[in-house]
Every structure is written in structure tokens, then in C-alpha cells.
Design a protein around this motif. Sequence first.
Motif, PDB file in Angstrom:
ATOM      1  N   ASP A  91      46.228  83.846  47.106  1.00  0.00           N
ATOM      2  CA  ASP A  91      47.443  84.991  47.940  1.00  0.00           C
ATOM      3  C   ASP A  91      47.422  84.207  49.636  1.00  0.00           C
ATOM      4  O   ASP A  91      48.456  84.548  50.024  1.00  0.00           O
ATOM      5  N   GLN A  92      46.235  83.886  49.990  1.00  0.00           N
ATOM      6  CA  GLN A  92      46.343  83.291  51.228  1.00  0.00           C
ATOM      7  C   GLN A  92      47.298  82.073  51.409  1.00  0.00           C
ATOM      8  O   GLN A  92      47.704  81.889  52.464  1.00  0.00           O
ATOM      9  N   GLU A  93      47.451  81.252  50.465  1.00  0.00           N
ATOM     10  CA  GLU A  93      48.182  79.949  50.501  1.00  0.00           C
ATOM     11  C   GLU A  93      49.783  80.485  50.732  1.00  0.00           C
ATOM     12  O   GLU A  93      50.491  80.047  51.240  1.00  0.00           O
ATOM     13  N   ARG A  94      50.034  81.504  49.759  1.00  0.00           N
ATOM     14  CA  ARG A  94      51.384  82.031  49.764  1.00  0.00           C
ATOM     15  C   ARG A  94      51.638  82.537  51.048  1.00  0.00           C
ATOM     16  O   ARG A  94      52.924  82.403  51.372  1.00  0.00           O
ATOM     17  N   VAL A  95      50.889  83.366  51.471  1.00  0.00           N
ATOM     18  CA  VAL A  95      51.284  83.966  53.046  1.00  0.00           C
ATOM     19  C   VAL A  95      51.225  82.874  54.007  1.00  0.00           C
ATOM     20  O   VAL A  95      52.237  83.026  54.729  1.00  0.00           O
ATOM     21  N   ARG A  96      50.508  81.911  54.032  1.00  0.00           N
ATOM     22  CA  ARG A  96      50.716  80.836  54.845  1.00  0.00           C
ATOM     23  C   ARG A  96      52.071  80.045  54.580  1.00  0.00           C
ATOM     24  O   ARG A  96      52.834  79.891  55.931  1.00  0.00           O
ATOM     25  N   ARG A  97      52.534  79.873  53.435  1.00  0.00           N
ATOM     26  CA  ARG A  97      53.839  79.189  53.389  1.00  0.00           C
ATOM     27  C   ARG A  97      54.777  80.178  53.509  1.00  0.00           C
ATOM     28  O   ARG A  97      56.094  79.743  53.980  1.00  0.00           O
ATOM     29  N   ARG A  98      54.520  81.418  53.296  1.00  0.00           N
ATOM     30  CA  ARG A  98      55.950  82.320  53.738  1.00  0.00           C
ATOM     31  C   ARG A  98      55.917  82.280  55.152  1.00  0.00           C
ATOM     32  O   ARG A  98      56.994  82.577  55.775  1.00  0.00           O
ATOM     33  N   ARG A  99      54.926  82.480  55.982  1.00  0.00           N
ATOM     34  CA  ARG A  99      54.951  82.606  57.354  1.00  0.00           C
ATOM     35  C   ARG A  99      55.608  81.094  58.013  1.00  0.00           C
ATOM     36  O   ARG A  99      56.241  81.252  58.984  1.00  0.00           O
ATOM     37  N   ALA A 100      55.122  79.918  57.535  1.00  0.00           N
ATOM     38  CA  ALA A 100      55.938  78.688  57.719  1.00  0.00           C
ATOM     39  C   ALA A 100      57.279  78.830  57.525  1.00  0.00           C
ATOM     40  O   ALA A 100      57.920  78.187  58.635  1.00  0.00           O
ATOM     41  N   THR A 101      57.767  79.327  56.536  1.00  0.00           N
ATOM     42  CA  THR A 101      59.171  79.444  56.140  1.00  0.00           C
ATOM     43  C   THR A 101      59.987  80.259  57.158  1.00  0.00           C
ATOM     44  O   THR A 101      60.942  79.876  57.690  1.00  0.00           O
ATOM     45  N   VAL A 102      59.287  81.373  57.454  1.00  0.00           N
ATOM     46  CA  VAL A 102      59.931  82.333  58.730  1.00  0.00           C
ATOM     47  C   VAL A 102      60.020  81.663  59.943  1.00  0.00           C
ATOM     48  O   VAL A 102      61.046  81.791  60.503  1.00  0.00           O
ATOM     49  N   ASP A 103      58.916  80.981  60.445  1.00  0.00           N
ATOM     50  CA  ASP A 103      58.754  80.389  61.682  1.00  0.00           C
ATOM     51  C   ASP A 103      59.898  78.855  61.574  1.00  0.00           C
ATOM     52  O   ASP A 103      60.651  78.889  62.709  1.00  0.00           O
ATOM     53  N   SER A 104      60.011  78.495  60.571  1.00  0.00           N
ATOM     54  CA  SER A 104      60.875  77.339  60.597  1.00  0.00           C
ATOM     55  C   SER A 104      62.259  77.894  60.611  1.00  0.00           C
ATOM     56  O   SER A 104      63.249  77.108  61.330  1.00  0.00           O
ATOM     57  N   LEU A 105      62.665  78.872  59.698  1.00  0.00           N
ATOM     58  CA  LEU A 105      64.106  79.209  59.732  1.00  0.00           C
ATOM     59  C   LEU A 105      64.499  79.848  61.234  1.00  0.00           C
ATOM     60  O   LEU A 105      65.567  80.118  61.477  1.00  0.00           O
ATOM     61  N   SER A 106      63.386  80.496  61.812  1.00  0.00           N
ATOM     62  CA  SER A 106      63.659  81.393  63.032  1.00  0.00           C
ATOM     63  C   SER A 106      63.950  80.017  64.240  1.00  0.00           C
ATOM     64  O   SER A 106      64.948  80.252  64.868  1.00  0.00           O
ATOM     65  N   SER A 107      63.625  79.172  63.871  1.00  0.00           N
ATOM     66  CA  SER A 107      64.087  77.635  64.642  1.00  0.00           C
ATOM     67  C   SER A 107      65.341  77.367  64.192  1.00  0.00           C
ATOM     68  O   SER A 107      66.142  76.975  65.457  1.00  0.00           O
ATOM     69  N   VAL A 108      65.753  77.584  63.054  1.00  0.00           N
ATOM     70  CA  VAL A 108      67.069  77.132  62.756  1.00  0.00           C
ATOM     71  C   VAL A 108      68.302  78.219  63.523  1.00  0.00           C
ATOM     72  O   VAL A 108      68.984  77.898  63.943  1.00  0.00           O
ATOM     73  N   VAL A 109      67.743  79.498  63.495  1.00  0.00           N
ATOM     74  CA  VAL A 109      68.499  80.724  63.981  1.00  0.00           C
ATOM     75  C   VAL A 109      68.475  80.137  65.395  1.00  0.00           C
ATOM     76  O   VAL A 109      69.679  80.393  66.063  1.00  0.00           O
ATOM     77  N   ARG A 110      67.509  80.165  66.221  1.00  0.00           N
ATOM     78  CA  ARG A 110      67.623  79.826  67.679  1.00  0.00           C
ATOM     79  C   ARG A 110      68.320  78.520  67.787  1.00  0.00           C
ATOM     80  O   ARG A 110      69.094  78.532  68.913  1.00  0.00           O
ATOM     81  N   ARG A 111      68.232  77.508  67.378  1.00  0.00           N
ATOM     82  CA  ARG A 111      69.132  76.423  67.278  1.00  0.00           C
ATOM     83  C   ARG A 111      70.649  76.502  67.270  1.00  0.00           C
ATOM     84  O   ARG A 111      71.443  76.144  67.963  1.00  0.00           O
ATOM     85  N   LEU A 112      71.191  77.588  66.338  1.00  0.00           N
ATOM     86  CA  LEU A 112      72.456  77.862  66.082  1.00  0.00           C
ATOM     87  C   LEU A 112      73.049  78.574  67.140  1.00  0.00           C
ATOM     88  O   LEU A 112      74.008  78.360  67.718  1.00  0.00           O
ATOM     89  N   ALA A 113      72.085  79.492  67.747  1.00  0.00           N
ATOM     90  CA  ALA A 113      72.511  80.162  68.943  1.00  0.00           C
ATOM     91  C   ALA A 113      72.812  79.522  69.995  1.00  0.00           C
ATOM     92  O   ALA A 113      73.866  79.642  70.892  1.00  0.00           O
ATOM     93  N   ALA A 114      72.044  78.386  70.314  1.00  0.00           N
ATOM     94  CA  ALA A 114      71.766  77.390  71.408  1.00  0.00           C
ATOM     95  C   ALA A 114      73.144  76.645  71.354  1.00  0.00           C
ATOM     96  O   ALA A 114      73.720  76.210  72.401  1.00  0.00           O
ATOM     97  N   ALA A 115      73.571  76.326  70.028  1.00  0.00           N
ATOM     98  CA  ALA A 115      74.806  75.480  69.799  1.00  0.00           C
ATOM     99  C   ALA A 115      76.114  76.423  70.012  1.00  0.00           C
ATOM    100  O   ALA A 115      77.364  75.972  69.747  1.00  0.00           O
ATOM    101  N   GLY A 116      75.991  77.562  70.422  1.00  0.00           N
ATOM    102  CA  GLY A 116      77.411  78.521  70.338  1.00  0.00           C
ATOM    103  C   GLY A 116      77.704  79.263  68.985  1.00  0.00           C
ATOM    104  O   GLY A 116      78.601  79.484  69.065  1.00  0.00           O
TER     105      GLY A 116
END
Length: 490
Positions: A91-116
Amino acid sequence: MADRGGDGGRTCSFLVVAYGIQGHLNPARSLARRLAGIAGVTATLSVQVFGHRRMFPSSSGDEAEITSDGLISYLPFSDGQDDGSWPTGSDQERVRRRRATVDSLSSVVRRLAAAGRPVSCVVCTLNVPAVVDLARAHGLPLAVYWIQPATALLAYYHYFHAHGEAIASHAADPAYVAALPGLPLPLRIRDLPSFIVEEGTGGGNELSRFIHQEFRRLFEQMDEDKTAMVLVNTFEALEATALEGIRPYMDGGVFAVGASTIPLPGAGQVDGRSDLFDQDEDTGYMPWLNAQPARSVVYVSFGSLLTYSARQAEEMLLGLRRLARPYLWVVRLEGRSPEVDRLLLEEAAARREGTVVTWCDQVRVLSHPSVACFVTHCGWNSTLEAVECGVPVVAAPSWSDQPLIAHLLEEQWGVGVRAERDADGVLTGGELARCVELVVGDGETAGANVSAWKKRAHEAVAAGGPSERSLRSFVNMVQELDEFASTNMS
């Protein structure tokens, strides 16, 4: 909040997130490209780093890398592991990877916003429920892209809402009929998705249990987010009853937008398919098909995930020899054992009537006039391709939604025959030969049914057809939500 378009209208930017395997990538990429084909719409496809690397072998695969094919852009995300493994650990590993996915995709969202190109809506395929957390964190509308049949969506919904206990108590009885509301035909236990049945019997491996948990979590999250929209890779004529049955339970709306993986001539579509495996062009399978008589070839493929045991490969060869028909058989290199290699080499040395390839362009093969039938694992993409190409099938399901799809193919649409596996889960040579002869020999009935469904499929995905109208309705809804959010922020 999206930018204003040059024509004074509001542009709409979609982030489509998919698990980086073949069966998820093709419908997701096709959807993204179809969205981007609508005026005023942009789309970005994001898959895990491991999938991105296979799509673009010459790329670095770095999270910061952005790629474009001229219509949509591609930005990978990290799941914290980046090796293609499923998060089936603790469970701990799944939570870790889920958090990593959200963090990484949040970077994608921010990058798209910065690109207009600020994201107007996040779309996720199955097995990436972390995207639900992403949408919440950024206050974005969410759409789930259901890449299985609408009938499976309805079955899962009822299983997770009041009917799970009844199904679990009868899971060991394959003939028991599950009384689920709104289904087009009664479903026996043997016809239900394997993850549902295995949960009741206590069977299944770690991966099956993990996927079952992820489905449960996805439905719980959709229950919480009443505005979540659902796109289904099907078309109205194919699953009208199931679509009608599920719509009352999905407040955000259900949109039948498929089948999306085959561009039809003159339909204004673009090819959204992307192969993660190299096609075996060296075998010259297309010239070989050209040399075969019309409706003579047995095409066999069990998709991108399933592998063959030595016994299963031997039984397949026995059945194909017994048929004495030319055959084209896809056997992937990944996961192939030395015993299977030996059998295939012996078959090639015997100069029999078949051709074995490691991968091929399935749509080209199914569209070829020499193909008589398709022996398939009943993956949903393969099923839709068979329907759209008008090829009758021998259904040999294994897991997931495949038993349900086999049921639909045989009993609802009348375009195939379901093959029965033995007690060890092996499709025997005798059963394979029997089913092929049935589906090919009953040419009048099977031919009439597949021709009728092919016509309906082409009507559904044609320019201006029901699937395109449904997709545009979805985009309009997202634009309205975007306009509402913009008004409230101003």
C-alpha cells in the motif's frame, strides 16, 4: 481559464492521460487527435515515461521533453518508477507512485499554462485514477475515457453499487445469471469481467487484485464528483441499450464517441494509431496475403499483453494444421519462451501454409479480402476493428472484459463463435478448428451480420455522424464549463 482564440471565440485545451500500453495508447491518441481536429481545440497526450520512450525511440524520454506530430503535443509524466511495471506492491508503494504521478502531471498542467494553453479539461483512460486527484487539485473538469464496452461500464457500475454481494456469493457458479438492471442480455457469471468474478472466488493474481481495487476507487471517485463526464469508445447503434442503461447514473453525461481507431476514407479523420512494437515487415506478410484466395486466411492474434505457453502454442499449431487453411499468426517476441521458438522454427521448416509474424498492421490485415476470420482474445480495440472491417471472429477470451466481449460478439451481435478453453485455460487445437469451421462455414448468417454491423460502424464514425456529433457535444459542454469558470473569476 482558456485563452481567447483569434476569431474571438474561446479555445479549449484538453490534457489526455493514458496508461502507456498498446491497448490504452491507441484509443487515447486517436481521441486526442480527433479533439484537436475540431476548430478552436488543442490537445496534449501524456503517458508514462516508459511508454513515451517507446513511442519516440529517438527522444530522451525526459519529463521536460515536449514532442509534437503537427496536430497534438506529447508530454510524458513519471509514475515514480518509469520502468513499465504495474504498481502492485505494498500500500505504501502504491501511495508513493500515485503521489509521484499527481506531482508529475501537475508539472505538465503548469507547463501547458505557461505556454499559453491552460488546460480546460483532463481526460484519463482506465488504470490512471490518480488523474482524479490531479483534476481536484487544479480545479479542472474531469472526463473518464472508458475504453471498454459500455456494457462493461454498466456491469461494473452495478457490481460496485448494491449487486456486488449477490455476484460474489454465486461467483463459483459460471451458469448463474446476474440480475443487473439495464443490460441488453442476461449475463451469466462466466460472461462477467474476470476481475469481478475473481474477487468473489478469491482467485486471480496480484495484478488482477490491484486492477479490481483501482476500478473500485475510480467508481468511488466518480460518485463523489458528480460532474465527471464519461466518454465511451463505442457507438450508439452497437450498444444502445447499455448506453441508455448507464446514463441515468452518470450526472456529468455519457458520450459515445467511438469507434475511434480506424480512419475511414472521406470521413475527415486522421490515423490515431501508434504501434509500440516494430512491425514484422521482413516476412512480407502483405504480399503473402495478396497471393491468397479470397476469404481463405485465418488471422490469429491475442493482442499485446498475452503470451503463449509451450502447450498453447503447440495446440494452436495442431488446430491450424488440422484446418489446412493458410494462416497469419501474430506471436510477439516479448515473453516468448525457447520452447515456443522451437515450435515456430519447426513449423517454418515444414514449409506449411502459414506465416508467423511478431507484429503487424492489424487494420490492414483485417481489411484484406483474403482474410476469412479473426481468432482473437477479444480485446475491445481488436473487437471494434473486426466489426468495422466486417470480419467474423472466433472469440477466445482470457481475462478482464474479454469474457463479456465474447458474449456480445456471439449472442448479441451474431458475428462470431465463442471458443471454450480446457480446465487448464488452454484453447485446444480441436476446439480452435471446430470454431473456425463454424464461423467460416456458416458464411450466410455470419456474413450478413458482419456486413450489417460494418455498415453501421461506418455510418457512426463518418464525418458528421453520431460519434462526431457526440464528441462535439462533449467539447461544447467543456467550453460552457470553461466560460462559467471564467465568468466567476472575473
